[in-house]
Design a protein around this motif. Structure first.
Motif, PDB file in Angstrom:
ATOM      1  N   ASN A   4     -23.668 -45.091  10.220  1.00 47.25           N
ATOM      2  CA  ASN A   4     -23.872 -43.658  10.473  1.00 47.25           C
ATOM      3  C   ASN A   4     -25.110 -43.397  11.317  1.00 47.25           C
ATOM      4  N   TYR A   5     -25.897 -44.454  11.569  1.00 44.78           N
ATOM      5  CA  TYR A   5     -27.215 -44.267  12.154  1.00 44.78           C
ATOM      6  C   TYR A   5     -27.413 -45.020  13.457  1.00 44.78           C
ATOM      7  N   VAL A   6     -28.019 -44.309  14.386  1.00 44.81           N
ATOM      8  CA  VAL A   6     -28.665 -44.939  15.532  1.00 44.81           C
ATOM      9  C   VAL A   6     -29.928 -45.613  14.993  1.00 44.81           C
ATOM     10  N   MET A   7     -30.207 -46.803  15.472  1.00 35.85           N
ATOM     11  CA  MET A   7     -31.388 -47.525  15.019  1.00 35.85           C
ATOM     12  C   MET A   7     -32.362 -47.708  16.172  1.00 35.85           C
ATOM     13  N   GLY A   8     -33.631 -47.541  15.858  1.00 36.85           N
ATOM     14  CA  GLY A   8     -34.649 -47.680  16.894  1.00 36.85           C
ATOM     15  C   GLY A   8     -35.851 -48.475  16.415  1.00 36.85           C
TER      16      GLY A   8
ATOM     17  N   ALA B 287     -37.261 -49.290  21.714  1.00 39.23           N
ATOM     18  CA  ALA B 287     -35.850 -49.539  22.020  1.00 39.23           C
ATOM     19  C   ALA B 287     -34.968 -48.895  20.971  1.00 39.23           C
ATOM     20  N   ALA B 288     -33.695 -48.675  21.344  1.00 41.94           N
ATOM     21  CA  ALA B 288     -32.731 -48.109  20.409  1.00 41.94           C
ATOM     22  C   ALA B 288     -31.361 -48.704  20.664  1.00 41.94           C
ATOM     23  N   VAL B 289     -30.546 -48.706  19.620  1.00 43.30           N
ATOM     24  CA  VAL B 289     -29.170 -49.201  19.726  1.00 43.30           C
ATOM     25  C   VAL B 289     -28.252 -48.199  19.037  1.00 43.30           C
ATOM     26  N   SER B 290     -27.096 -47.972  19.640  1.00 43.31           N
ATOM     27  CA  SER B 290     -26.169 -46.968  19.120  1.00 43.31           C
ATOM     28  C   SER B 290     -25.454 -47.467  17.866  1.00 43.31           C
ATOM     29  N   TRP B 291     -24.645 -46.630  17.281  1.00 40.90           N
ATOM     30  CA  TRP B 291     -24.081 -46.848  15.956  1.00 40.90           C
ATOM     31  C   TRP B 291     -23.326 -48.171  15.849  1.00 40.90           C
ATOM     32  N   ARG B 292     -22.515 -48.496  16.842  1.00 43.52           N
ATOM     33  CA  ARG B 292     -21.737 -49.741  16.785  1.00 43.52           C
ATOM     34  C   ARG B 292     -22.333 -50.836  17.648  1.00 43.52           C
ATOM     35  N   GLY B 293     -23.455 -50.531  18.287  1.00 37.77           N
ATOM     36  CA  GLY B 293     -24.117 -51.529  19.118  1.00 37.77           C
ATOM     37  C   GLY B 293     -23.639 -51.550  20.557  1.00 37.77           C
ATOM     38  N   GLY B 294     -22.805 -50.607  20.932  1.00 33.11           N
ATOM     39  CA  GLY B 294     -22.256 -50.619  22.273  1.00 33.11           C
ATOM     40  C   GLY B 294     -23.214 -50.184  23.356  1.00 33.11           C
TER      41      GLY B 294
ATOM     42  N   SER C 264     -41.713 -50.440  29.685  1.00 31.34           N
ATOM     43  CA  SER C 264     -42.749 -51.455  29.449  1.00 31.34           C
ATOM     44  C   SER C 264     -42.198 -52.725  28.825  1.00 31.34           C
ATOM     45  N   VAL C 265     -40.996 -52.674  28.252  1.00 35.20           N
ATOM     46  CA  VAL C 265     -40.440 -53.861  27.590  1.00 35.20           C
ATOM     47  C   VAL C 265     -39.122 -54.316  28.208  1.00 35.20           C
ATOM     48  N   LYS C 266     -38.645 -53.578  29.192  1.00 33.08           N
ATOM     49  CA  LYS C 266     -37.363 -53.947  29.820  1.00 33.08           C
ATOM     50  C   LYS C 266     -37.432 -55.357  30.371  1.00 33.08           C
ATOM     51  N   GLY C 267     -36.386 -56.115  30.117  1.00 38.46           N
ATOM     52  CA  GLY C 267     -36.321 -57.486  30.595  1.00 38.46           C
ATOM     53  C   GLY C 267     -37.016 -58.486  29.690  1.00 38.46           C
ATOM     54  N   ARG C 268     -37.762 -58.002  28.703  1.00 39.36           N
ATOM     55  CA  ARG C 268     -38.470 -58.895  27.778  1.00 39.36           C
ATOM     56  C   ARG C 268     -37.988 -58.731  26.341  1.00 39.36           C
ATOM     57  N   PHE C 269     -37.703 -57.511  25.935  1.00 39.46           N
ATOM     58  CA  PHE C 269     -37.282 -57.221  24.558  1.00 39.46           C
ATOM     59  C   PHE C 269     -35.798 -56.868  24.543  1.00 39.46           C
ATOM     60  N   THR C 270     -35.123 -57.308  23.494  1.00 42.92           N
ATOM     61  CA  THR C 270     -33.705 -56.988  23.325  1.00 42.92           C
ATOM     62  C   THR C 270     -33.462 -56.485  21.910  1.00 42.92           C
ATOM     63  N   ILE C 271     -32.836 -55.333  21.817  1.00 43.43           N
ATOM     64  CA  ILE C 271     -32.477 -54.787  20.508  1.00 43.43           C
ATOM     65  C   ILE C 271     -31.002 -55.083  20.251  1.00 43.43           C
ATOM     66  N   SER C 272     -30.692 -55.388  19.000  1.00 45.96           N
ATOM     67  CA  SER C 272     -29.299 -55.623  18.618  1.00 45.96           C
ATOM     68  C   SER C 272     -29.145 -55.267  17.144  1.00 45.96           C
ATOM     69  N   ARG C 273     -27.916 -55.192  16.694  1.00 46.54           N
ATOM     70  CA  ARG C 273     -27.680 -54.890  15.289  1.00 46.54           C
ATOM     71  C   ARG C 273     -26.487 -55.696  14.799  1.00 46.54           C
ATOM     72  N   ASP C 274     -26.523 -55.991  13.501  1.00 46.62           N
ATOM     73  CA  ASP C 274     -25.414 -56.657  12.830  1.00 46.62           C
ATOM     74  C   ASP C 274     -24.995 -55.731  11.707  1.00 46.62           C
ATOM     75  N   ASN C 275     -23.917 -54.993  11.927  1.00 46.18           N
ATOM     76  CA  ASN C 275     -23.505 -53.992  10.944  1.00 46.18           C
ATOM     77  C   ASN C 275     -22.979 -54.629   9.658  1.00 46.18           C
TER      78      ASN C 275
ATOM     79  N   LEU D 185     -35.121 -56.955  16.818  1.00 39.62           N
ATOM     80  CA  LEU D 185     -35.821 -56.797  18.080  1.00 39.62           C
ATOM     81  C   LEU D 185     -36.303 -58.176  18.504  1.00 39.62           C
ATOM     82  N   GLN D 186     -35.628 -58.746  19.482  1.00 39.79           N
ATOM     83  CA  GLN D 186     -36.047 -60.026  20.036  1.00 39.79           C
ATOM     84  C   GLN D 186     -37.079 -59.758  21.110  1.00 39.79           C
ATOM     85  N   MET D 187     -38.260 -60.316  20.937  1.00 38.06           N
ATOM     86  CA  MET D 187     -39.369 -60.065  21.856  1.00 38.06           C
ATOM     87  C   MET D 187     -39.755 -61.369  22.523  1.00 38.06           C
ATOM     88  N   ASN D 188     -39.571 -61.444  23.820  1.00 39.25           N
ATOM     89  CA  ASN D 188     -39.915 -62.621  24.606  1.00 39.25           C
ATOM     90  C   ASN D 188     -41.028 -62.287  25.590  1.00 39.25           C
TER      91      ASN D 188
END
Length: 119
Positions: A30-34, A48-55, A62-73, A80-83
């Motif tokens: 039910n939630y957007v996660m940030g 960063a934020a990820v939509s309800w189903r991760g789509g 400042s973090v584009k290309g280095r950080f990746t947000i994902s979710r496992d419902n 938050l993967q931070m490289n």
């Protein structure tokens, strides 16, 4: 919804960390996660934020290309993967749950996890 963030720590510049945030109490999808962060002496900023189903995801310039947000419902968890971490990434990182995509206004907040990047 209750949010429990973990995964922070001390890392050298150029290194990587993965933050996790486990949600409980409400239906996770039910939630957007940030993720947000607050550096010492500064205000809280969106990361960063990820939509309800991760789509869909979005992230700060400042973090584009280095950080990746994902979710496992299936696990009620957002990551938050931070490289390529930089000293300026040092902050307390907070996960948050909201109901409106791209609103930057969130309803529930976790307790924060400290990330310290050394030079």
């Amino acid at each position: 919804v209750q949010l429990q963030a973990s995964g922070g720590g001390l890392v050298q510049a150029g290194g990587s960390l993965r933050l996790s945030c486990v949600a409980s109490g409400r239906t996770f999808t039910n939630y957007v996660m940030g993720w947000f962060r607050q550096a010492p002496g500064k205000g809280r900023e969106f990361v960063a934020a990820v939509s309800w189903r991760g789509g869909s995801t979005e992230s700060a310039d400042s973090v584009k290309g280095r950080f990746t947000i994902s979710r496992d419902n299936g696990k009620n968890t957002v990551y938050l993967q931070m490289n390529s971490l930089k000293v300026e990434d040092t902050a307390v990182y907070y996960c948050a749950a909201g109901t409106v995509w791209q609103s930057k206004s969130y309803d529930y907040w976790g307790q924060g996890t400290l990330v310290t990047v050394s030079s």
